[in-house]
Design a protein around this motif. Structure first.
Motif, mmCIF file in Angstrom:
data_model
loop_
_atom_site.group_PDB
_atom_site.id
_atom_site.type_symbol
_atom_site.label_atom_id
_atom_site.label_comp_id
_atom_site.label_asym_id
_atom_site.label_seq_id
_atom_site.Cartn_x
_atom_site.Cartn_y
_atom_site.Cartn_z
ATOM 1 N N ALA A 235 -42.608 -7.644 80.073
ATOM 2 C CA ALA A 235 -42.246 -6.740 81.164
ATOM 3 C C ALA A 235 -41.286 -7.359 82.175
ATOM 4 O O ALA A 235 -40.265 -6.794 82.536
ATOM 5 N N THR B 198 -38.245 -10.261 80.567
ATOM 6 C CA THR B 198 -37.324 -9.760 79.554
ATOM 7 C C THR B 198 -36.648 -8.498 80.024
ATOM 8 O O THR B 198 -35.656 -8.029 79.826
ATOM 9 N N PHE B 199 -37.670 -7.379 80.305
ATOM 10 C CA PHE B 199 -37.201 -6.177 80.703
ATOM 11 C C PHE B 199 -37.131 -5.865 82.452
ATOM 12 O O PHE B 199 -37.092 -4.847 82.780
ATOM 13 N N THR B 200 -37.007 -6.931 83.021
ATOM 14 C CA THR B 200 -36.773 -6.867 84.707
ATOM 15 C C THR B 200 -37.677 -5.754 85.485
ATOM 16 O O THR B 200 -37.058 -5.063 85.936
ATOM 17 N N ALA B 201 -38.948 -5.791 84.852
ATOM 18 C CA ALA B 201 -39.761 -4.777 85.532
ATOM 19 C C ALA B 201 -40.137 -5.143 86.940
ATOM 20 O O ALA B 201 -40.094 -6.275 87.146
ATOM 21 N N HIS C 40 -47.351 -9.013 80.599
ATOM 22 C CA HIS C 40 -46.689 -9.080 81.860
ATOM 23 C C HIS C 40 -45.358 -9.900 81.819
ATOM 24 O O HIS C 40 -44.327 -9.515 82.508
ATOM 25 N N GLU D 195 -31.679 -11.583 86.048
ATOM 26 C CA GLU D 195 -30.937 -11.084 84.658
ATOM 27 C C GLU D 195 -29.774 -12.215 84.712
ATOM 28 O O GLU D 195 -28.830 -12.253 85.771
#
Lengths: 371, 323
Positions: free
Chosen positions: B83, B86-89, B80, B319
């Motif tokens: 996601a 790190t991957f700005t989900a 979680h 970010e």
């Protein structure tokens, strides 16, 4: 759906199947054999295709319900409870009301729709009037719906003796296609001479799927081309701006949850009238609502895209149930696969990194070729 | 004089049912104070319930199982975190994914390790989480009838699994960490205004990772508090909705540890009341009684809790390089 979104979804599906395969491999099963069984389990015969459609129908509808609410800025975890209330109301009308064929079915579906709309509307009302987060209220309402449904099914005139279920609906309320004809002499004669049709009509194929497609189009139209849809989306996009723009935000929240509830209610109603013909006493939720959330997410909250997404999920679930009897692999691998698909859909950034990396490599290869 | 022992019974059941929720709810408090919405608590709880029961069975030691549950929950939470941080989900979407992966994996592994069965082999009583005060009060010899009653009542209130005590100690610990330590301040600042925190030299990503993983650890413990204490094995519908109820308790408690505790206790008490009423001769339908905890919670929410707003930057991806 935009093209880039479709691409991300497709890549996510491939990655999901890949991870599911790896899980099977680690557990000591042959993933290629497993996927072969599943592929054959969906497309291997007309009967399997028909079952896939039947199993997918409620998921498509709960998917549309969740997608619609998402579009209007609400998170409908309550599709589960709305589904239960919809099936209960449809069963009650299907059993107690006496009406001519077709009319009976329509009234039963509308009853399911209305009851579930009220159920969903409660969550909307609690959010609008008391400011309670709809995630909390819909979870509480899911369990309340479950036990309420059980309570009604235990009611003496409604319960089928010696069974943990309600009475069966009357034949007039059924929406199963050619149900009577299939077992009539004339029907048997025709079917025996037509292997494909015989096989296809073996499962309880019903009007539910057609209803789901019509609702998908209707919801898409409402969101895209009506004032109501515009206002609902505006509330979802920016509540304060919508209010400033003269939209009654609170009223729209209630309407939105009621519509979402109505759609989930249709899912329950069609399942009862077309497939189960009864409401069973449930120990725990069946998961149609939660699966609907995954369907909506795979469909990027697009009502029409919910149809293929629902078919994908329904197909995987149906075919997954064939893993255990054939090779002994647990069917839960499907939930892992679905989870991984949703997980990657959540991370478009990662997929973009992967695709741009792949395309850069490709270009590199082309450069090498010119040497 | 049965009122007293009845009351003791209700409180005892309430505490027992609150504990698993409490761990999970505290997990939610940590994660969401750092700005990461964690709707995946349910899945983390389920994997913890499985890992706890399975490891406790194979090692015949509940405490090793308890630790394993924490690790399993933490690992799922790491997904979680990857996601969301790190991957700005979208946090909700990732959480939903976790809720499919967790229970799916838990049942998948159950069937692999337990010969296709849909449940782990139950632990016998000696190998469950112990009850430290078992027999403590009944060992007090009293002659007086009223005193006997009181002793019996104390026994039904305090004769709890150790996990119940740990849960309440953790409320204090998490409160202390969040409001009295540097790391707590960092967690909260990252949830309120990540950019400002970043400017002050706080590693926003690291703090978020820490908070999310700890939330999974706690949710895993919550699952184990269910599977190796309240009951004695893991099975398919063991965790069905508790993670969401814990989430609701956290929102009810306005994202604070002590508030979450009251939320969990409220729900536990409603559960205790409904179980108590089911045992009486009043003849109320068991189905209506089962509805009671949910309806009571809804009514309490309507009466006492207005609009509740979480940490300002909750749910927003951060970010570093974007204005």
């Amino acid at each position: 759906m935009k093209q880039s979104k479709i691409l991300i979804t497709l890549i996510s599906i491939i990655l999901g199947l890949l991870v599911g395969g790896i899980a099977l491999l680690i557990a000591g099963f042959n993933p290629i054999e497993a996927y072969g069984i599943m592929f054959n389990g969906i497309f291997g015969s007309p009967k399997y295709i028909a079952w896939t459609i039947v199993r997918s129908t409620p998921l498509i509808l709960t998917g549309i319900s969740v997608a619609f609410a998402f579009k209007t800025g609400l998170f409908n975890i309550g599709a589960e409870g709305q589904y239960i209330i919809g099936s209960l109301a449809a069963t009650l009308v299907g059993y107690f009301l006496e009406a001519p064929i077709i009319i009976h079915a329509i009234v039963a579906i509308l009853a399911g729709c209305l009851a579930a709309a009220i159920w969903g509307g409660i969550a909307g009302l609690l959010k609008a009037k008391f400011g309670i987060n709809e995630v909390i209220t819909t979870i509480m309402l899911n369990w309340t719906a479950l036990y309420f449904s059980n309570f009604v099914v235990f009611w003496e005139p409604f319960k089928r003796p010696n069974r943990d279920a309600s009475q069966k609906i009357l034949d007039t309320a059924s929406i199963e296609i050619l149900e009577k004809w299939k077992i009539s002499d004339a029907g048997k004669e025709v079917l025996n001479s037509n292997e494909f049709l015989k096989d296809f009509l073996n499962p309880p194929i019903n009007f539910g799927f057609i209803i789901a497609v019509l609702i998908a189009i209707l919801v898409w139209y409402i969101l895209k081309h009506t004032t109501l849809g515009y206002q609902l989306k505006a509330v979802g996009f920016n509540k304060d701006a919508a209010e400033y723009g003269g939209i009654d935000v609170k009223k729209k929240m209630i309407i939105s949850m009621a519509i979402a509830g109505a759609i989930a209610g249709v899912a329950g109603a069609t399942q009862v009238l077309g497939v189960s013909k009864e409401t069973a006493i449930l120990a725990t939720t069946e998961g149609y609502g939660f699966d609907g959330i995954a369907v909506a997410l795979i469909a990027s909250n697009h009502p029409i895209a919910s149809i293929p997404a629902g078919l994908l999920f329904g197909g995987l679930k149906y075919a997954g149930s064939k893993l255990q009897p054939n090779i002994g692999a647990p069917m839960e691998v499907i939930n892992i696969t679905i989870g991984v698909i949703v997980f990657f859909i959540a991370m478009p950034k990662l997929i973009q990194i992967i695709t741009s990396f792949v395309s850069r490599r490709k270009r590199g290869v082309e450069v090498d070729d010119t040497k | 004089m049965t009122i007293l022992s009845d009351l003791g019974g209700i409180i005892g059941i309430s505490l027992m049912y609150s504990a698993p929720l409490l761990y999970t709810s505290l997990g939610g408090v940590l994660s969401e104070n750092s700005g990461v919405v964690n709707i995946g608590l349910e899945g983390m709880m389920t994997i913890g319930a499985f890992a706890g029961a399975a490891v406790a069975y194979f090692t015949q030691n509940p405490w090793i199982g308890f630790v394993a549950a924490a690790i399993a929950g933490g690992l799922l939470a790491l997904l979680h975190a990857v996601a969301c941080v790190t991957f700005t989900a979208d946090h909700v979407v990732s959480g939903i994914a976790i809720n499919f992966i967790g229970p799916g994996l838990a049942l998948f592994l159950t069937k692999i390790f337990f010969d296709g069965a849909a449940m782990t082999i139950p632990l016998d009583l000696d190998h469950k989480i112990p009850r430290p005060l078992n027999g403590f009060f009944s060992s007090i010899s009293v002659s007086n009838d009223i005193l006997k009653e009181i002793v019996g009542t104390l026994d039904s209130i305090f004769n709890q699994y150790a996990t119940v005590y740990i849960a309440f100690i953790l409320v204090f610990v998490i409160w202390f960490v969040l409001y009295k330590t540097k790391i707590g301040l960092r967690i909260r600042s990252v949830g309120e205004h990540p950019r400002a925190a970043d400017t002050l030299g706080i590693n926003v990503y690291a703090v978020k990772y820490l908070a999310v993983i700890l939330s999974g650890v706690l949710a895993g413990l919550g699952g184990a508090a269910m599977s190796i204490a309240v009951v004695s094995n893991f099975r398919a519908a063991l965790i069905s909705g508790q993670g969401f109820i814990a989430l609701a308790a956290m929102i009810f408690g306005k994202w604070r540890p002590q508030g979450a505790m009251w939320g969990c206790l409220l729900f536990g008490a409603a559960q205790g009341l409904s179980i108590y009423l089911g045992g009486t001769t009043l003849g109320i339908s068991s189905q209506l009684l089962a509805m009671l905890p949910y309806i009571i919670t809804l009514i309490v929410l309507m009466l006492f809790v207005g609009e509740s707003n979480g940490p300002a930057a909750n749910g927003q991806p951060y970010e570093k390089n974007q204005a």
